[in-house]
Design a protein around this motif. Structure first.
Motif, PDB file in Angstrom:
ATOM      1  N   ASN A 184      13.071   3.240  10.394  1.00 46.65           N
ATOM      2  CA  ASN A 184      12.556   2.914  11.199  1.00 46.65           C
ATOM      3  C   ASN A 184      11.637   2.663  11.792  1.00 46.65           C
ATOM      4  N   TYR A 185      11.058   1.821  10.791  1.00 48.38           N
ATOM      5  CA  TYR A 185       9.328   1.278  11.146  1.00 48.38           C
ATOM      6  C   TYR A 185       9.002  -0.146  11.074  1.00 48.38           C
ATOM      7  N   GLN A 186       8.274  -0.100  11.665  1.00 45.79           N
ATOM      8  CA  GLN A 186       7.707  -2.319  11.625  1.00 45.79           C
ATOM      9  C   GLN A 186       6.661  -2.125  10.998  1.00 45.79           C
ATOM     10  N   ALA A 187       6.223  -0.968  10.362  1.00 45.38           N
ATOM     11  CA  ALA A 187       5.307  -1.874   8.856  1.00 45.38           C
ATOM     12  C   ALA A 187       5.100   0.269   8.107  1.00 45.38           C
ATOM     13  N   ALA A 188       5.611  -0.027   7.115  1.00 49.31           N
ATOM     14  CA  ALA A 188       5.628   1.304   6.418  1.00 49.31           C
ATOM     15  C   ALA A 188       4.084   1.377   5.568  1.00 49.31           C
ATOM     16  N   TYR A 189       4.245   1.495   4.473  1.00 45.14           N
ATOM     17  CA  TYR A 189       3.775   1.833   3.266  1.00 45.14           C
ATOM     18  C   TYR A 189       2.377   0.687   3.375  1.00 45.14           C
ATOM     19  N   THR A 190       1.258   0.871   4.340  1.00 44.92           N
ATOM     20  CA  THR A 190      -0.408   0.183   4.980  1.00 44.92           C
ATOM     21  C   THR A 190      -1.785   0.421   4.289  1.00 44.92           C
ATOM     22  N   VAL A 191      -2.293  -0.348   4.276  1.00 39.18           N
ATOM     23  CA  VAL A 191      -3.428  -0.619   3.410  1.00 39.18           C
ATOM     24  C   VAL A 191      -4.346  -1.411   4.059  1.00 39.18           C
ATOM     25  N   ALA A 192      -4.499  -2.420   4.812  1.00 39.47           N
ATOM     26  CA  ALA A 192      -5.243  -2.855   5.938  1.00 39.47           C
ATOM     27  C   ALA A 192      -5.897  -3.779   5.684  1.00 39.47           C
ATOM     28  N   ASN A 193      -6.764  -4.451   5.693  1.00 41.24           N
ATOM     29  CA  ASN A 193      -7.133  -5.484   5.452  1.00 41.24           C
ATOM     30  C   ASN A 193      -8.924  -4.783   5.742  1.00 41.24           C
ATOM     31  N   THR A 194      -9.048  -4.180   4.595  1.00 37.36           N
ATOM     32  CA  THR A 194     -10.159  -3.497   4.206  1.00 37.36           C
ATOM     33  C   THR A 194     -11.345  -4.288   3.034  1.00 37.36           C
TER      34      THR A 194
END
Length: 358
Positions: free
Chosen positions: A215-225
């Motif tokens: 029940n995620y909206q975003a799971a495994y995330t790195v992001a803008n980096t």
């Protein structure tokens, strides 16, 4: 006296094995914890024999002669070289509620079978349930971290971390699971439930093995980096729920600076009450690795994603399983038909304003 003996014996076994405890895995398994026995004898917020008293001195191996919630009136700062053995608590176990637990700037921390539940009774919306910023050599195992306000777990500038066999669920406030930078870090057989994002957000060289995300909206995330990191993502199961608006955000903001080995991961996107997903190893614009960046990752990934679902739900979190964790597990078992991302722990419908009773 028996509890003290067992605590001391466990410490000796740990020292002999070279691991934080027998069976510890990943980068945080180098944590040495503490060796000087200390027994928590009171559920009071402060004073002699309390949890706050126990963690105020480095080098302690902490056991519990009491069970229940410790209601914190202010954040608690851990000392370095601490072992917290929540599994020694009698009855229904031990936990804290209402404020942040911080290992910020400390090292060699071992926490097992411990419940950390912040919730909106904490008036400081800038605090996380567990903060280990700029810490090193930290392992959380079979812990239950719910109702984090800023993040459930905050670990910016942290090195050598393992979070294993733990529940990270129902964050409120920012509704974020975990934020880790620097690393390296290991996330192993954890259950992530009803978080908006950051499950985890990892700006570090990372092992992510046999986790379940529901029940995620975003799971495994790195992001803008701009950071250049390597990620071994193996044998995980991403399961969409009622709050999931795009199931394909199982991997989120995976930019070209990242190198990813993704193998044996599944996504169940149809929310139909059955576990019937399919392979999900597409990692955005990241550089695809043909083999794991860390030589130990494949050896840790002993479960298929289907077996990980069964194993994790059966054994994850603090023991014995309490009302809050039982609720979390029941939501996941609905396989897409139940769950919500909330802003107040009471919205779960669990007793005691969402905290349940120990």
């Amino acid at each position: 006296m028996l509890r003290l003996f067992l605590s001391t014996l466990a410490c000796l076994v740990t020292l002999a094995s070279g691991l934080a405890f027998p069976g510890a895995v990943g980068f945080g398994s180098v944590a040495t914890g503490g060796s000087t026995p200390f027994v928590v004898t009171s559920l009071a917020d402060s004073g002699t024999g309390t949890f706050r008293d126990a963690v105020s001195v480095s080098g302690r191996n902490i056991t519990f002669a009491v069970s229940g919630y410790i209601v914190l009136s202010s954040p608690v700062s851990l000392s370095s070289s601490i072992t917290i053995n929540g599994q020694t608590a009698p009855g229904n176990g031990i936990g804290v509620m209402g404020r942040e637990i911080s290992a910020s700037g400390k090292n060699n921390i071992i926490i097992r079978n411990f419940r950390i539940r912040q919730g909106n009774v904490d008036s400081d919306t800038g605090k996380s349930a567990f903060n280990m910023g700029k810490a090193s050599n930290v392992i959380l195992d079979h812990c239950s971290v719910e109702y984090g306000v800023w993040d459930s777990i905050d670990a910016v500038g942290t090195a050598n971390v393992t979070v294993s066999n733990s529940i990270i669920a129902y964050p409120i406030g920012q509704q974020f699971g975990a934020h880790l930078e620097t690393g390296p870090a290991t996330w192993y057989r954890n259950l992530w439930v009803s978080g908006h994002n950051r499950q985890p957000l990892t700006k570090a060289n990372t092992q992510y093995i046999n986790n379940i995300v529901y029940n995620y909206q975003a799971a495994y995330t790195v992001a803008n980096t701009g950071g250049l990191f390597s990620h071994d993502i193996i044998g995980n199961y991403f399961i969409a729920g009622p709050s999931t608006t795009s199931a394909n955000d199982d991997y989120f903001q995976m930019n070209a600076n990242q190198k990813v080995f993704a193998s044996g991961n599944f996504l169940d996107s149809n929310k139909n009450g059955a576990l019937d997903g399919s392979a999900a190893n597409s990692v955005g614009s990241a550089v695809v690795l043909s083999s794991a960046w860390n030589s130990g990752s494949v050896g840790l990934a002993t479960l298929s994603p289907q077996s990980a679902y069964t194993t994790v739900l059966a054994s994850v979190g603090a023991s014995p399983r309490d009302e809050v964790d039982s609720f979390v597990i029941s939501v996941v078992q609905s396989l897409g038909t139940k769950g919500a991302i909330v802003t107040n722990q009471a919205s779960t419908g669990v007793s005691n304003n969402g905290y349940g009773s120990l």
